[in-house]
Design a protein around this motif. Structure first.
Motif, PDB file in Angstrom:
ATOM      1  N   LEU A  25     -10.013   0.081  -2.477  1.00 12.36           N
ATOM      2  CA  LEU A  25      -9.655  -1.336  -2.425  1.00 12.36           C
ATOM      3  C   LEU A  25      -8.792  -1.668  -3.632  1.00 12.36           C
ATOM      4  O   LEU A  25      -9.197  -1.472  -4.785  1.00 12.36           O
ATOM      5  CB  LEU A  25     -10.925  -2.180  -2.399  1.00 12.36           C
ATOM      6  CG  LEU A  25     -10.789  -3.662  -2.025  1.00 12.36           C
ATOM      7  CD1 LEU A  25     -12.066  -4.161  -1.374  1.00 12.36           C
ATOM      8  CD2 LEU A  25     -10.491  -4.505  -3.275  1.00 12.36           C
ATOM      9  N   VAL A  26      -7.591  -2.154  -3.355  1.00 14.10           N
ATOM     10  CA  VAL A  26      -6.645  -2.537  -4.405  1.00 14.10           C
ATOM     11  C   VAL A  26      -6.127  -3.931  -4.094  1.00 14.10           C
ATOM     12  O   VAL A  26      -5.662  -4.186  -2.987  1.00 14.10           O
ATOM     13  CB  VAL A  26      -5.449  -1.556  -4.471  1.00 14.10           C
ATOM     14  CG1 VAL A  26      -4.497  -1.952  -5.601  1.00 14.10           C
ATOM     15  CG2 VAL A  26      -5.936  -0.122  -4.639  1.00 14.10           C
ATOM     16  N   VAL A  27      -6.237  -4.848  -5.073  1.00 14.00           N
ATOM     17  CA  VAL A  27      -5.714  -6.205  -4.915  1.00 14.00           C
ATOM     18  C   VAL A  27      -4.455  -6.326  -5.755  1.00 14.00           C
ATOM     19  O   VAL A  27      -4.438  -5.967  -6.941  1.00 14.00           O
ATOM     20  CB  VAL A  27      -6.750  -7.263  -5.335  1.00 14.00           C
ATOM     21  CG1 VAL A  27      -6.128  -8.663  -5.301  1.00 14.00           C
ATOM     22  CG2 VAL A  27      -7.970  -7.197  -4.407  1.00 14.00           C
ATOM     23  N   LEU A  28      -3.388  -6.833  -5.136  1.00 14.02           N
ATOM     24  CA  LEU A  28      -2.091  -6.975  -5.797  1.00 14.02           C
ATOM     25  C   LEU A  28      -1.628  -8.413  -5.733  1.00 14.02           C
ATOM     26  O   LEU A  28      -1.906  -9.133  -4.764  1.00 14.02           O
ATOM     27  CB  LEU A  28      -1.041  -6.092  -5.101  1.00 14.02           C
ATOM     28  CG  LEU A  28      -1.342  -4.602  -4.944  1.00 14.02           C
ATOM     29  CD1 LEU A  28      -0.283  -3.949  -4.047  1.00 14.02           C
ATOM     30  CD2 LEU A  28      -1.385  -3.907  -6.296  1.00 14.02           C
ATOM     31  N   ASP A  29      -0.877  -8.837  -6.778  1.00 11.65           N
ATOM     32  CA  ASP A  29      -0.248 -10.153  -6.707  1.00 11.65           C
ATOM     33  C   ASP A  29       1.157  -9.996  -6.146  1.00 11.65           C
ATOM     34  O   ASP A  29       1.560  -8.906  -5.730  1.00 11.65           O
ATOM     35  CB  ASP A  29      -0.266 -10.845  -8.068  1.00 11.65           C
ATOM     36  CG  ASP A  29       0.607 -10.145  -9.122  1.00 11.65           C
ATOM     37  OD1 ASP A  29       1.402  -9.245  -8.754  1.00 11.65           O
ATOM     38  OD2 ASP A  29       0.474 -10.488 -10.313  1.00 11.65           O
ATOM     39  N   ARG A  33       1.453  -6.397  -9.049  1.00 11.89           N
ATOM     40  CA  ARG A  33       0.618  -6.051 -10.194  1.00 11.89           C
ATOM     41  C   ARG A  33      -0.826  -5.888  -9.733  1.00 11.89           C
ATOM     42  O   ARG A  33      -1.319  -6.662  -8.915  1.00 11.89           O
ATOM     43  CB  ARG A  33       0.706  -7.117 -11.282  1.00 11.89           C
ATOM     44  CG  ARG A  33       2.057  -7.138 -11.991  1.00 11.89           C
ATOM     45  CD  ARG A  33       2.124  -8.213 -13.031  1.00 11.89           C
ATOM     46  NE  ARG A  33       1.922  -9.539 -12.442  1.00 11.89           N
ATOM     47  CZ  ARG A  33       2.359 -10.668 -12.982  1.00 11.89           C
ATOM     48  NH1 ARG A  33       3.030 -10.645 -14.124  1.00 11.89           N
ATOM     49  NH2 ARG A  33       2.127 -11.824 -12.395  1.00 11.89           N
ATOM     50  N   ILE A  34      -1.461  -4.873 -10.274  1.00  9.14           N
ATOM     51  CA  ILE A  34      -2.825  -4.524  -9.853  1.00  9.14           C
ATOM     52  C   ILE A  34      -3.834  -5.467 -10.495  1.00  9.14           C
ATOM     53  O   ILE A  34      -3.903  -5.579 -11.721  1.00  9.14           O
ATOM     54  CB  ILE A  34      -3.144  -3.065 -10.238  1.00  9.14           C
ATOM     55  CG1 ILE A  34      -2.159  -2.109  -9.554  1.00  9.14           C
ATOM     56  CG2 ILE A  34      -4.590  -2.712  -9.880  1.00  9.14           C
ATOM     57  CD1 ILE A  34      -2.224  -0.686 -10.068  1.00  9.14           C
ATOM     58  N   LYS A  35      -4.626  -6.127  -9.648  1.00 10.08           N
ATOM     59  CA  LYS A  35      -5.662  -7.043 -10.128  1.00 10.08           C
ATOM     60  C   LYS A  35      -7.055  -6.428  -9.970  1.00 10.08           C
ATOM     61  O   LYS A  35      -7.943  -6.698 -10.789  1.00 10.08           O
ATOM     62  CB  LYS A  35      -5.583  -8.373  -9.372  1.00 10.08           C
ATOM     63  CG  LYS A  35      -4.278  -9.136  -9.599  1.00 10.08           C
ATOM     64  CD  LYS A  35      -4.109  -9.455 -11.071  1.00 10.08           C
ATOM     65  CE  LYS A  35      -2.838 -10.251 -11.348  1.00 10.08           C
ATOM     66  NZ  LYS A  35      -2.685 -10.578 -12.774  1.00 10.08           N
ATOM     67  N   CYS A 129      -4.756  -7.589  -0.252  1.00 14.68           N
ATOM     68  CA  CYS A 129      -5.752  -6.539  -0.481  1.00 14.68           C
ATOM     69  C   CYS A 129      -5.361  -5.311   0.343  1.00 14.68           C
ATOM     70  O   CYS A 129      -5.215  -5.394   1.561  1.00 14.68           O
ATOM     71  CB  CYS A 129      -7.139  -7.029  -0.091  1.00 14.68           C
ATOM     72  SG  CYS A 129      -8.430  -5.788  -0.340  1.00 14.68           S
ATOM     73  N   LEU A 130      -5.173  -4.227  -0.350  1.00  9.14           N
ATOM     74  CA  LEU A 130      -4.831  -2.966   0.295  1.00  9.14           C
ATOM     75  C   LEU A 130      -6.090  -2.115   0.357  1.00  9.14           C
ATOM     76  O   LEU A 130      -6.688  -1.821  -0.685  1.00  9.14           O
ATOM     77  CB  LEU A 130      -3.728  -2.265  -0.507  1.00  9.14           C
ATOM     78  CG  LEU A 130      -3.087  -0.996   0.050  1.00  9.14           C
ATOM     79  CD1 LEU A 130      -1.676  -0.849  -0.504  1.00  9.14           C
ATOM     80  CD2 LEU A 130      -3.896   0.237  -0.304  1.00  9.14           C
TER      81      LEU A 130
END
Length: 320
Positions: A25-29, A33-35, A129-130
């Motif tokens: 799980l990767v959250v990006l803006d 940018r990785i959050k 969300c990836l």
């Protein structure tokens, strides 16, 4: 407990789920940018989330398919819809090792991906969300199934004793070549042959010795023909080969080369030396033929003439 405490408790619960779920799980803006970089991503990449926070995903992972993935991310931001990718489309997004100590069937984790929008208070998509799912087992199972189906198909087309095409599969090729001829106008020649006095080989040395003679003969055929030529076992001790883009004279040269190779061969079986010969018939495809079986009959007649004329020889069908 106050509403604030409830909110903090729910946030800790949510973060616990996010970090411990067995999914990447990767959250990006909007600037990629990785959050959030959860524990699954940490475990498989070996990169601590602390070192990635607020870093640009594509700068940190230049090996990513930038244009392809960026287009998917931008579409989610713009349309507020989900985007998907399966391992069939792209085996993996971020290259991770596949940890499967029992089978070890793959070095790389196959991945399915879902990207979904995360809207802010304003209702605008502020983050995406990836999610990456380990699809290695499914991918390998499908690959194994495909391999098994291909093997079954091969076995269905192959003669078990010689490894050559079986009669049905070879005749399909013969029919295809016959249909191609009116368009291509390229000469093709059919050679049929069988082992002389094969019954005597079986009666004298036994059927297993006869099988060895057939295997040796098929090996000589494979060595003599070109890769493009189509060889098969027509039945029993009879063989056939389609010589593509080859006229009758080329067919005779091939047949004689094979005949001499067989004549010079000695098969040793259980201490006994077996000598054998072959007779061959050659027929070039021509426009007068109205069916592929007629082409086959011409080669068969030429083979019969070789046998009637004393065997261990090549005969060209002349139309007489």
């Amino acid at each position: 407990m106050s509403a604030l405490d409830d909110g903090i408790s729910e946030m800790h619960l949510l973060l616990g789920i996010i970090h411990n779920v067995d999914v990447g799980l990767v959250v990006l803006d909007r600037d990629y940018r990785i959050k959030i970089w959860n524990h699954f991503m940490w475990n498989h990449s070996g990169i601590n989330p602390v070192t990635l926070t607020d870093k640009n995903l594509f700068e940190e992972f230049p090996e990513l398919p930038v244009q392809w993935l960026q287009k998917k991310l931008d579409t989610v931001f713009l349309l507020n819809n989900r985007a998907f990718s399966s391992w069939q489309q792209r085996p993996y997004i971020i290259r991770f090792n596949s940890y499967n100590p029992i089978t070890g069937r793959s070095d790389t984790m196959h991945q399915n991906m879902t990207i979904f929008p995360l809207t802010g208070i304003s209702g605008e998509v502020e983050h995406v969300c990836l999610m990456l799912y380990d699809a290695t087992d499914a991918a390998l199972d499908e690959a194994a199934l495909q391999s098994a189906n291909e093997e079954l198909d091969r076995l269905g087309r192959t003669d078990g004793l010689t490894g050559l095409l079986n009669r049905r599969a070879w005749e399909n090729h013969l029919q295809t070549e016959f249909k191609r001829f009116p368009r291509s106008k390229q000469a093709s020649t059919l050679v049929m042959f069988d082992i002389d006095h094969f019954k005597k080989v079986n009666d004298t040395y036994g059927h297993q010795a006869g099988d060895e003679v057939i295997r040796i003969t098929s090996g000589l055929l494979q060595e003599t023909k070109r890769e493009m030529d189509i060889a098969g076992r027509y039945g029993g001790e009879e063989f056939c080969v389609i010589l593509l883009d080859t006229d009758s004279q080329g067919g005779i040269v091939f047949a004689e080369r094979l005949r001499k190779a067989v004549e010079a061969t000695r098969v040793t079986y259980e201490g006994q030396e077996i000598r054998f010969r072959i007779s061959l018939g050659v027929a070039e495809l021509n426009k007068e033929l109205n069916h592929h079986t007629a082409w086959l009959e011409q080669a068969d007649k030429a083979l019969y003439q070789s046998k009637e004329s004393g065997r261990n020889r090549t005969t060209l069908h002349t139309g007489e």
